[in-house]
Design a protein around this motif. Structure first.
Motif, PDB file in Angstrom:
ATOM      1  N   ALA A   1      43.644  34.260  45.607  1.00  0.00           N
ATOM      2  CA  ALA A   1      44.695  35.113  45.044  1.00  0.00           C
ATOM      3  C   ALA A   1      45.438  34.312  43.977  1.00  0.00           C
TER       4      ALA A   1
ATOM      5  N   ILE B   1      48.594  34.315  41.249  1.00  0.00           N
ATOM      6  CA  ILE B   1      49.858  34.989  40.961  1.00  0.00           C
ATOM      7  C   ILE B   1      50.607  34.208  39.895  1.00  0.00           C
TER       8      ILE B   1
ATOM      9  N   SER C   1      41.596  37.952  43.348  1.00  0.00           N
ATOM     10  CA  SER C   1      42.620  38.963  43.073  1.00  0.00           C
ATOM     11  C   SER C   1      43.652  38.368  42.128  1.00  0.00           C
TER      12      SER C   1
ATOM     13  N   SER D   1      47.429  39.106  40.330  1.00  0.00           N
ATOM     14  CA  SER D   1      48.597  39.926  40.659  1.00  0.00           C
ATOM     15  C   SER D   1      48.936  40.960  39.600  1.00  0.00           C
TER      16      SER D   1
ATOM     17  N   ILE E   1      47.626  44.317  40.443  1.00  0.00           N
ATOM     18  CA  ILE E   1      47.871  44.873  41.774  1.00  0.00           C
ATOM     19  C   ILE E   1      49.315  45.299  41.991  1.00  0.00           C
TER      20      ILE E   1
ATOM     21  N   THR F   1      49.018  40.796  46.549  1.00  0.00           N
ATOM     22  CA  THR F   1      47.807  40.165  46.019  1.00  0.00           C
ATOM     23  C   THR F   1      47.079  39.388  47.112  1.00  0.00           C
TER      24      THR F   1
ATOM     25  N   TYR G   1      39.649  46.193  44.687  1.00  0.00           N
ATOM     26  CA  TYR G   1      41.046  46.531  45.000  1.00  0.00           C
ATOM     27  C   TYR G   1      41.147  47.293  46.321  1.00  0.00           C
TER      28      TYR G   1
END
Length: 518
Positions: A149, A151, A180, A182, A185, A197, A246
């Motif tokens: 993740a 971010i 993923s 952020s 999302i 996320t 997602y």
């Protein structure tokens, strides 16, 4: 062209077949199983047999499921996540996983790093990326995590750093590792966006199993000519490839499907929707044909997030809710329920537990099971239980109303038989004979959507250019999720000025919908 829609709930799995005019050909309701593929397989087999539809004639298949929600709540099958926050030194005082329940943090490995990077609210760089630093961290995580993740601070304004780190992660950990970011999302707010996320990264294994199980069940029933889609939580669809990127967008899709299905069945675009199941009742608001979106940070499995979620109020009342008389003479209904065991445990089916369904049968509201068995239920108890049910629903509906004015209500769900015909504050109640499978119908009629949410400074970029950019981004997202390029229309534009920021800063949100490609 025939479409099949399936909704897997906690108690029941519903399936419907619609023709090219979206008219219901057949609908069935079966019990949900622990193994998603076998449950869907049973539902598909039953509806094909009942309808005599040729499996080769089914061209589209849609699935709504609570599997991702259940995985988070039950802490099952979650992937190990490595969290990279691009925000040192600005954000080091609040670490990732702050305020998370310890049990889910342990499941997700708890591995994180706050590295140099991030942007100010005006788009200026806080700190440049240190690629050697990030590479060293990634190498230390090798074989210890399943997904990543990423971010970045204020990545809603500029996601350049997130994209650069994504490329580095693929170089170090391999091109197949799920990632993923952020900016794709969550919304504004670093910690809640980060939480969303991380949860998205934790669900890759779950959604892959769901998609493969759905495909496998359809193939087993010879449904091999259908394009396959998964339901999102805004009442629209996404391709299985998009869903695997997602998965968090499936959370909340069950109540959303019911709201969309309710709207379709009674041809209303603005109303309250009450979906009564076996265990809970979900209340949502129809606004211009789509569910009203929640404006507050939602908590999923004890984790506060800010990704898109429908505004839903759930109460512990359903057809299987257990009725009890307390020592002071008052009667309670729920929140515990016999759930999918209602046909074994409810009085009308020969069981020994009084449920809300038994009360409805006792009072002559519906004919289900053996009504003679309700003779053992005291009439006074039944009347008190009914008043309790009425009070729970009336109070919950009042909480979801936006004004004191009376409003219309659409009543759906398999447990709708327990609802009173008159509810205070409701002007008219609408029902439909297919209301018990509104969730599956909502899944089947859905379109593909795309959404963009970005921050612009109108003093630096003209408003028209900013809106067009957001529309294009939302359109590209819809196409990526499986929409046809032709006929995509804008259904929502929201502009919110950010008073604390300079240069006429505005948060712009655009949503588009389109028809399924092909």
């Amino acid at each position: 062209m025939i479409k099949i829609g399936i909704d897997v709930g906690g108690t029941n799995t519903d399936a419907v077949l619609l023709d090219e005019a979206d008219k219901v050909i057949e609908a069935i309701k079966t019990h949900t199983t622990k193994d998603i593929q076998s449950g869907i397989n049973t539902a598909v087999a039953k509806i094909l047999k009942k309808s005599n539809v040729d499996p080769n004639d089914i061209k589209q298949a849609m699935l709504g499921t609570t599997q991702c929600t259940n995985a988070i709540v039950e802490r099952k099958d979650l992937a190990r996540v490595g969290v990279l926050r691009l925000g040192f030194p600005a954000t080091q005082s609040v670490e990732p996983y702050t305020e998370w329940p310890d049990d889910i943090t342990r499941k997700l490995s708890g591995k994180f790093a706050i590295v140099s990077g991030g942007y100010e609210f005006n788009g200026e760089t806080i700190a440049d990326l240190n690629f050697q630093e990030i590479k060293k961290i990634l190498l230390s995580w090798k074989n210890k995590i399943d997904s990543v993740a990423i971010i970045g601070v204020f990545s809603a304004i500029n996601n350049k750093q997130e994209n650069e780190v994504t490329q580095l992660v693929r170089e170090v950990l391999g091109p197949e590792i799920p990632i993923s970011v952020s900016s794709k999302i969550g919304s504004l707010g670093l910690i809640t966006r980060e939480n969303a996320t991380i949860l998205n990264s934790s669900l890759y294994n779950v959604i892959h199993r769901v998609c493969e199980g759905f495909k496998g069940a359809l193939a087993e029933q010879k449904v091999t000519n259908a394009s396959i889609f998964i339901c999102q939580n805004d009442g629209t669809l996404m391709s299985t490839d998009y869903a695997e990127k997602y998965p968090i967008l499936t959370i909340g899709s069950g109540p959303t499907n019911s709201i969309r299905g309710a709207s379709y069945l009674v041809k209303k675009k603005d109303a309250l929707v009450l979906d009564i199941g076996g265990t809970t009742s979900d209340i949502g608001v129809l606004s211009n044909g789509f569910p009203r979106e929640s404006s507050i940070a939602e908590t999923v499995g004890g984790v506060k997030t800010n990704f898109r979620m429908p505004d839903i109020l759930s109460v512990g009342l359903g057809g299987g809710s257990i009725v009890r008389k307390k020592s002071d003479g008052t009667v309670t209904v729920g929140p515990d329920s016999v759930g999918y065991e209602i046909e074994e445990k409810a009085i009308v089916f020969g069981g020994d537990i009084i449920t809300a369904t038994d009360i409805a049968v006792k009072l002559g509201m519906v004919k289900i099971g053996d009504s003679s068995l309700t003779k053992k239920i005291n009439l006074s108890l039944a009347k008190k239980a009914f008043e309790t049910i009425k009070g729970i629903l009336s109070e919950a509906l009042d909480k979801m109303k936006t004004s004191s004015q009376q409003t219309n209500l659409i009543l759906v769900g398999g447990g709708a038989i327990i609802a009173p015909l008159v509810i205070e504050g409701i002007s008219q109640i609408f029902k439909d004979r297919y209301g018990s499978v509104a969730n599956a119908i909502g899944a089947t009629i859905a379109q593909i959507s795309g959404e963009s949410e970005k921050i612009y400074q109108y003093d630096l970029i003209p408003r028209e250019k900013a809106l067009n950019e957001s529309k294009n981004e939302a359109t590209n997202q819809a196409i990526g999720a499986g929409a046809s390029k032709n006929g995509i229309r804008t259904v929502e534009i929201e502009e919110i000025p950010l008073a604390y920021a300079p240069n006429d800063t505005v948060r712009v949100k655009v949503k588009v919908v389109g028809q399924i490609k092909g």
